[in-house]
Design a protein around this motif. Structure first.
Motif, PDB file in Angstrom:
ATOM      1  N   PHE A  27       7.199  22.366  84.858  1.00 27.24           N
ATOM      2  CA  PHE A  27       6.545  22.623  83.576  1.00 27.24           C
ATOM      3  C   PHE A  27       5.406  21.635  83.352  1.00 27.24           C
ATOM      4  CE2 PHE A  27      10.485  24.807  83.007  1.00 27.24           C
ATOM      5  CZ  PHE A  27      10.231  25.832  82.115  1.00 27.24           C
TER       6      PHE A  27
ATOM      7  N   ALA B  45      12.484  23.496  80.040  1.00 29.27           N
ATOM      8  CA  ALA B  45      12.573  22.627  81.212  1.00 29.27           C
ATOM      9  C   ALA B  45      13.991  22.116  81.425  1.00 29.27           C
ATOM     10  CB  ALA B  45      11.608  21.451  81.066  1.00 29.27           C
TER      11      ALA B  45
ATOM     12  N   VAL C   9       8.853  17.883  84.549  1.00 26.87           N
ATOM     13  CA  VAL C   9       7.888  17.996  83.450  1.00 26.87           C
ATOM     14  C   VAL C   9       6.731  17.029  83.653  1.00 26.87           C
ATOM     15  CG1 VAL C   9       7.525  17.588  80.971  1.00 26.87           C
ATOM     16  CG2 VAL C   9       9.546  18.836  81.747  1.00 26.87           C
TER      17      VAL C   9
END
Length: 221
Positions: free
Chosen positions: A91, A83, A116
């Protein structure tokens, strides 16, 4: 990780091994993962599996359409290094341990990783569509693919971090026809002895009727 690993045992590594064995190893597959994310979506992978819309709101977090699902993320490998290297890719770090999820959430906040999301769940409870499903030191290919098939995850490619080539070949033989067209990428990890590979499997078209055998190898430094 160096601070908290001695207390919680997230990964098996001495302090001076954390960066090469885990961070650099994860990053070694970044170019391949980026390439897989850029491949065009096909019809099968572009829509969630039947029943996916019935999941709760927390499952909706996993619906990225073109991102990466890191299964069994643990201490964030390979998801967090990937990431950082691929900031334009979304992600989802999937981890069932609440303790590890708290660690991952803390890392995500400290590192400012807006791409993320952390999902506390088992693979069997996740629904969504992903360009790439990746895992590292999680399960043999045969067991992982069986678990993935039972889930409500639609995927285009699987990128599995593996070790020695002979063991890779054994695992591919075990999955039979599902190994058709497998791509074996040899990884060069700085300061790490021993073979490392990334095994790429693609979801076959439903009408293709593939047979076992054809694999190709590439090298990634």
């Amino acid at each position: 990780l160096g601070r908290w690993n001695p207390r919680f045992g997230f990964v098996k590594a001495a302090p001076d091994e954390l960066v090469p064995r885990h961070v650099l190893d994860s990053l070694a597959g970044a170019a391949t993962v980026a390439r897989l994310c850029e491949e065009p979506l096909d019809a099968a992978a572009s829509s969630p599996a039947p029943g996916a819309a019935s999941r709760g709101a927390d499952r909706d977090t996993a619906r990225s359409g073109g991102g990466v699902l890191d299964v069994g993320s643990g201490a964030g490998f390979p998801g967090i290094p990937l990431a950082i290297a691929l900031p334009s890719v979304r992600f989802t770090l999937l981890e069932r341990s609440a303790k590890k999820c708290a660690f991952l959430d803390n890392c995500r906040a400290l590192l400012g990783l807006d791409n993320v999301a952390v999902l506390a769940s088992d693979l069997s409870s996740v629904s969504g569509t992903f360009a790439v499903v990746t895992f590292r030191a999680f399960a043999p290919l045969e067991r992982f693919l069986a678990d993935l098939a039972r889930s409500r995850v639609a995927w285009r490619s699987v990128a599995a971090y593996k070790g020695r080539r002979d063991r890779v070949d054994e695992e591919l033989a075990e999955i039979g026809p599902r190994a058709y067209g497998a791509e074996i990428v040899r990884l060069a990890v700085p300061f790490v002895d021993g073979e490392r590979h990334l095994v790429v499997l693609r979801a076959p078209p439903e009408a293709a009727g593939p047979s076992a055998g054809s694999t190709r190898s590439t090298a990634q430094s």
